[in-house]
Scaffold this motif. Structure first.
Motif, PDB file in Angstrom:
ATOM      1  N   HIS A  24       0.879  -1.171   0.000  1.00  0.00           N
ATOM      2  CA  HIS A  24       0.000   0.000   0.000  1.00  0.00           C
ATOM      3  C   HIS A  24       0.913   1.215   0.000  1.00  0.00           C
ATOM      4  N   PRO A  25       0.507   2.311  -0.695  1.00  0.00           N
ATOM      5  CA  PRO A  25       1.438   3.455  -0.802  1.00  0.00           C
ATOM      6  C   PRO A  25       1.860   4.059   0.538  1.00  0.00           C
ATOM      7  N   GLU A  26       1.093   3.814   1.599  1.00  0.00           N
ATOM      8  CA  GLU A  26       1.494   4.371   2.901  1.00  0.00           C
ATOM      9  C   GLU A  26       2.273   3.371   3.759  1.00  0.00           C
ATOM     10  N   ASP A  27       2.695   2.243   3.160  1.00  0.00           N
ATOM     11  CA  ASP A  27       3.470   1.235   3.902  1.00  0.00           C
ATOM     12  C   ASP A  27       4.946   1.619   4.018  1.00  0.00           C
ATOM     13  N   ALA A  28       5.575   1.091   5.060  1.00  0.00           N
ATOM     14  CA  ALA A  28       7.039   1.126   5.136  1.00  0.00           C
ATOM     15  C   ALA A  28       7.509  -0.276   5.504  1.00  0.00           C
ATOM     16  N   ILE A  29       8.760  -0.573   5.184  1.00  0.00           N
ATOM     17  CA  ILE A  29       9.369  -1.815   5.672  1.00  0.00           C
ATOM     18  C   ILE A  29      10.416  -1.407   6.705  1.00  0.00           C
ATOM     19  N   VAL A  30      10.341  -2.029   7.867  1.00  0.00           N
ATOM     20  CA  VAL A  30      11.220  -1.670   8.970  1.00  0.00           C
ATOM     21  C   VAL A  30      12.122  -2.852   9.318  1.00  0.00           C
ATOM     22  N   ARG A  31      13.406  -2.574   9.497  1.00  0.00           N
ATOM     23  CA  ARG A  31      14.338  -3.600   9.979  1.00  0.00           C
ATOM     24  C   ARG A  31      14.338  -3.542  11.506  1.00  0.00           C
ATOM     25  N   VAL A  32      13.926  -4.637  12.115  1.00  0.00           N
ATOM     26  CA  VAL A  32      13.675  -4.645  13.560  1.00  0.00           C
ATOM     27  C   VAL A  32      14.994  -4.668  14.333  1.00  0.00           C
ATOM     28  N   THR A  33      15.080  -3.802  15.359  1.00  0.00           N
ATOM     29  CA  THR A  33      16.280  -3.804  16.205  1.00  0.00           C
ATOM     30  C   THR A  33      16.005  -4.393  17.593  1.00  0.00           C
ATOM     31  N   ARG A  34      14.758  -4.311  18.036  1.00  0.00           N
ATOM     32  CA  ARG A  34      14.352  -4.935  19.302  1.00  0.00           C
ATOM     33  C   ARG A  34      12.892  -5.327  19.162  1.00  0.00           C
ATOM     34  N   SER A  35      12.507  -6.491  19.697  1.00  0.00           N
ATOM     35  CA  SER A  35      11.079  -6.761  19.815  1.00  0.00           C
ATOM     36  C   SER A  35      10.869  -7.525  21.109  1.00  0.00           C
ATOM     37  N   CYS A  36       9.689  -7.383  21.691  1.00  0.00           N
ATOM     38  CA  CYS A  36       9.435  -8.005  22.998  1.00  0.00           C
ATOM     39  C   CYS A  36       8.397  -9.103  22.888  1.00  0.00           C
ATOM     40  N   ILE A  37       8.361  -9.938  23.911  1.00  0.00           N
ATOM     41  CA  ILE A  37       7.252 -10.875  24.080  1.00  0.00           C
ATOM     42  C   ILE A  37       6.368 -10.289  25.173  1.00  0.00           C
ATOM     43  N   CYS A  38       5.059 -10.259  24.896  1.00  0.00           N
ATOM     44  CA  CYS A  38       4.097  -9.596  25.790  1.00  0.00           C
ATOM     45  C   CYS A  38       3.170 -10.644  26.402  1.00  0.00           C
ATOM     46  N   LYS A 374      10.348  -9.354  31.850  1.00  0.00           N
ATOM     47  CA  LYS A 374      10.129  -8.933  30.468  1.00  0.00           C
ATOM     48  C   LYS A 374      11.285  -9.403  29.593  1.00  0.00           C
ATOM     49  N   THR A 375      10.944  -9.954  28.431  1.00  0.00           N
ATOM     50  CA  THR A 375      11.940 -10.514  27.523  1.00  0.00           C
ATOM     51  C   THR A 375      12.042  -9.694  26.244  1.00  0.00           C
ATOM     52  N   VAL A 376      13.256  -9.380  25.850  1.00  0.00           N
ATOM     53  CA  VAL A 376      13.495  -8.717  24.575  1.00  0.00           C
ATOM     54  C   VAL A 376      14.153  -9.717  23.632  1.00  0.00           C
ATOM     55  N   LEU A 377      13.628  -9.797  22.406  1.00  0.00           N
ATOM     56  CA  LEU A 377      14.215 -10.653  21.377  1.00  0.00           C
ATOM     57  C   LEU A 377      15.062  -9.777  20.465  1.00  0.00           C
ATOM     58  N   ILE A 378      16.242 -10.259  20.138  1.00  0.00           N
ATOM     59  CA  ILE A 378      17.122  -9.459  19.288  1.00  0.00           C
ATOM     60  C   ILE A 378      17.435 -10.227  18.015  1.00  0.00           C
ATOM     61  N   PRO A 379      16.974  -9.696  16.862  1.00  0.00           N
ATOM     62  CA  PRO A 379      17.230 -10.393  15.598  1.00  0.00           C
ATOM     63  C   PRO A 379      18.693 -10.255  15.186  1.00  0.00           C
ATOM     64  N   PRO A 380      19.180 -11.220  14.411  1.00  0.00           N
ATOM     65  CA  PRO A 380      20.594 -11.203  14.020  1.00  0.00           C
ATOM     66  C   PRO A 380      21.005  -9.897  13.333  1.00  0.00           C
ATOM     67  N   THR A 381      20.099  -9.327  12.519  1.00  0.00           N
ATOM     68  CA  THR A 381      20.457  -8.111  11.785  1.00  0.00           C
ATOM     69  C   THR A 381      20.555  -6.885  12.700  1.00  0.00           C
ATOM     70  N   ALA A 382      20.133  -7.010  13.962  1.00  0.00           N
ATOM     71  CA  ALA A 382      20.196  -5.849  14.859  1.00  0.00           C
ATOM     72  C   ALA A 382      21.607  -5.656  15.393  1.00  0.00           C
ATOM     73  N   LYS A 383      22.411  -6.680  15.314  1.00  0.00           N
ATOM     74  CA  LYS A 383      23.819  -6.620  15.746  1.00  0.00           C
ATOM     75  C   LYS A 383      23.979  -6.026  17.144  1.00  0.00           C
ATOM     76  N   ALA A 384      23.139  -6.447  18.067  1.00  0.00           N
ATOM     77  CA  ALA A 384      23.245  -5.900  19.424  1.00  0.00           C
ATOM     78  C   ALA A 384      23.937  -6.899  20.347  1.00  0.00           C
ATOM     79  N   GLN A 385      24.264  -6.432  21.504  1.00  0.00           N
ATOM     80  CA  GLN A 385      24.923  -7.278  22.498  1.00  0.00           C
ATOM     81  C   GLN A 385      23.884  -8.035  23.333  1.00  0.00           C
ATOM     82  N   PHE A 386      24.262  -9.197  23.780  1.00  0.00           N
ATOM     83  CA  PHE A 386      23.405  -9.926  24.720  1.00  0.00           C
ATOM     84  C   PHE A 386      24.042  -9.900  26.093  1.00  0.00           C
ATOM     85  N   SER A 387      23.187  -9.956  27.100  1.00  0.00           N
ATOM     86  CA  SER A 387      23.770 -10.075  28.445  1.00  0.00           C
ATOM     87  C   SER A 387      22.867 -10.926  29.296  1.00  0.00           C
TER      88      SER A 387
END
Ligand SMILES: NC(=O)c1ccc[n+]([C@@H]2O[C@H](COP(=O)([O-])OP(=O)(O)OC[C@H]3O[C@@H](n4cnc5c(N)ncnc54)[C@H](O)[C@@H]3O)[C@@H](O)[C@H]2O)c1
Ligand SMILES: [Zn+2]
Ligand SMILES: [Zn+2]
Lengths: 387, 165
Positions: A24-38, A374-387
């Motif tokens: 749809h013309p108002e769509d965007a594609i976003v590369r996810v850097t963080r997502s949570c489980i709710c 609370k859990t945060v999921l980090i996708p490989p493309t986010a290149k973030a650190q885990f702890s």
């Protein structure tokens, strides 16, 4: 791209899926850097929401970087790092125009009672969610908000749902200075709601759950009283006594359809599913609020019906207020609260797990293992650190 | 009551969002009267329907934007199409959907197998995480399953014996 893949109740995995497309013309594609489980994800993970189709990707709490935009997207550009509210809202319908962004009428063909929500079954519009590397974001001019410079990404991701929902739970309570508020549920939402009650001038805040580590966490994080309902026999009697035998001024249901604490509700609601989940917490909320009090519901229930003491709502003159949080309406104020240090969302995060291990991540949150809040999921493309 | 005789200095921002003028209920809706124009708002551009979308009978057509993932298919799809002939007000809508969801699980496993992929239910259920953090819970889950299987097994053996005699 890698994405969470729902295979059936209690069965999920990370799989390769096709990259999402602009539809749809108002769509965007976003590369996810963080997502949570709710907690809401648990209702679909447990197979309680009708029309949850196998092969879909969950996840309505995510932030990410804009990768691609449709021809009509003017408010965002490629490279912007955005907070994406969990509600999909058009900004044009009568509801969006009146700031009811959680009730949009132009984002869900499948149902009219609920607006579109990312990754939350076809009953909520049939969109894939953000527990993935990339996600389609409709109405990109309306919902997504650029992350303010300097804001921690872990704070930002909780502004997509947990903070606004907790805040709106308190807001809908119509709290007056000095009010006593009882919050049912010490999950992320209840803990945030308890914390926000103080911003409205509550005089006393009590949180109820039966998971000891969560009560302990809530006591510190939300600076409130915390009690275990397993230890009180009848919670309603306990709360009456604790509030000078009148009942709380405001009760908040931050539990929803998977409440425990009453065998009949559990069997009919969660096992046999002859009602839309168990309404134990809501039942307690109605019965422990004062006459003329307010019951604020943010806990999620299924689309059929539930057993609640509606006669007491009438006899006690109770006002019931409820909604999906209107994330976009609240974001500007909540960003101020986070920046001023009045709210500390990232303090709720106990687990940071790679998207590849999504099955374990769901299990840890669902079974309340390892003192998970609370859990945060980090996708490989986010290149973030885990702890 | 507008005053409290407690001290809340230890809570940062206490009372900052209290809006006494808006009592008893803080407004959630910025009322513009837009409801009275009914559904005649200026609609967003309409998304093209490229896959089968099931629609609620409580609206005249698609919403301007909709999700296109996992269109209905197979036996679960037939049930879902039936369900969407009935409004959100009906059990005839929701119960077939729940049944379709369960059938979809079997169809999903079948489609995995047909693609040459054997699903790993232990990994998909995250049992490794339970084993790591609370082995007693995993043992309990396994025992419950075994006793259910044993009960069903005993029942059928008993029935088979009875019909043989
Ligand atoms: N309205 C919205 O916009 C919105 C947004 C997000 C989440 N939610 C809903 O809020 C609810 C809570 O979410 P969460 O992420 O905190 O989930 P969660 O599952 O982590 O927390 C729920 C808590 O309630 C406790 N509980 C169970 N039965 C109880 C009872 N009878 N009394 C008191 N506590 C009880 C559980 O032990 C658990 O700690 C869910 O139903 C979720 O779907 C609503
Ligand atoms: Zn959520
Ligand atoms: Zn809208």
């Amino acid at each position: 791209m890698l994405a969470m893949n729902y295979r059936g109740p209690f069965r999920v995995r990370a799989d390769e899926k096709p990259y999402p497309k602009i539809e749809h013309p108002e769509d965007a594609i976003v590369r996810v850097t963080r997502s949570c489980i709710c907690g809401s994800d648990l209702h679909i993970y447990h197979g309680m929401v009708p029309d949850t189709r196998v092969g879909t990707t969950f996840g309505h709490e995510f932030i990410g970087v804009v990768e691609e935009i449709g021809s009509e997207v003017h408010k965002l550009k490629v490279g912007d790092h955005v907070i994406v509210p969990f509600n999909i809202s058009c900004g044009k319908c009568a509801f969006c125009k009146q700031e009811l962004y959680g009730n949009c009428h132009e984002s869900n063909s499948e149902a009219t009672a609920v607006g579109g929500i990312y990754g939350y079954s076809h009953t909520a519009g049939g969109y894939d969610g953000g527990q993935a590397e990339y996600v389609r974001v409709p109405y990109a001019n309306v919902g997504p908000t650029i992350i303010p410079p300097g804001m921690d990404l872990d704070d930002a991701v909780l502004l997509t749902d947990v903070v606004p929902t907790g805040y709106q739970a308190a807001e809908m309570g119509g709290i007056k200075t000095g009010d006593t508020v009882v919050v049912f549920g010490a999950g992320p939402i209840g803990i945030m709601a308890a914390k926000c009650c103080w911003l409205f001038g509550a005089g006393r805040v009590i949180i109820i759950d039966n998971v000891e580590y969560r009560l302990e966490f809530a006591k510190n994080y939300s600076q409130c009283e915390a009690y275990n309902f397993d230890e009180m026999g009848d919670p309603v009697q306990f709360l009456k006594e604790a509030t000078d035998w009148l009942g709380a001024d405001v009760c908040i249901d931050a539990v929803g359809c998977e409440a425990s604490g009453n065998a009949m509700q559990t069997i009919t609601g969660r096992k046999a599913m002859v009602q839309a989940g168990s309404a134990t917490a809501l039942h307690w909320a109605i019965n422990s609020v004062k006459k003329g009090g307010i019951v604020s519901i943010v806990g999620v229930y299924g689309p059929t019906d539930n057993l609640v003491p509606i006669g007491n709502v009438v006899n006690k003159g109770i006002t019931v207020r409820a909604n999906q949080a209107s994330v976009k309406r609240l974001l500007p104020r909540l960003i101020e609260h986070v920046q001023a240090g009045r709210l500390n969302p990232k303090g709720l995060i106990t687990h940071r797990i790679p998207l590849e291990d999504v099955a374990d991540a769901y299990r840890i949150f669902s079974d309340k293992l390892d003192n998970c809040i609370k859990t945060v999921l980090i996708p490989p493309t986010a290149k973030a650190q885990f702890s | 009551m507008k005053t409290v005789n407690k001290n809340f200095e230890h809570i940062k921002g206490w009372g900052i969002d209290n809006v006494p003028d808006d009592e008893p209920n803080y407004p959630m809706k910025h009322n513009t009267g837009a409801d009275h124009n009914r559904i005649h708002w200026n609609r967003p551009e309409l998304q093209e329907e490229t896959v089968e979308i099931l629609k609620s009978t409580e609206r005249p057509g698609n919403s301007a934007v909709f999700g296109t993932v996992a269109p209905p298919k197979g036996l679960s799809g037939i049930l879902r199409r039936y369900a969407y002939k009935h409004s959100e007000n009906k059990y005839r809508h929701w119960l077939p959907l729940l049944l379709a969801d369960r059938i979809d699980v079997l169809e999903g496993t079948l489609s995995d197998l047909m693609k040459g992929r054997v699903p790993n239910p232990i990994a998909e259920r995250g049992w490794g995480a339970i084993w790591k953090h609370k082995p007693s819970l995993l043992v309990r889950k396994i025992l419950v399953r075994l006793s259910v299987f044993a009960a069903i097994g005993t029942f059928f053996v008993y029935k088979a014996k009875k019909s043989n005699s």
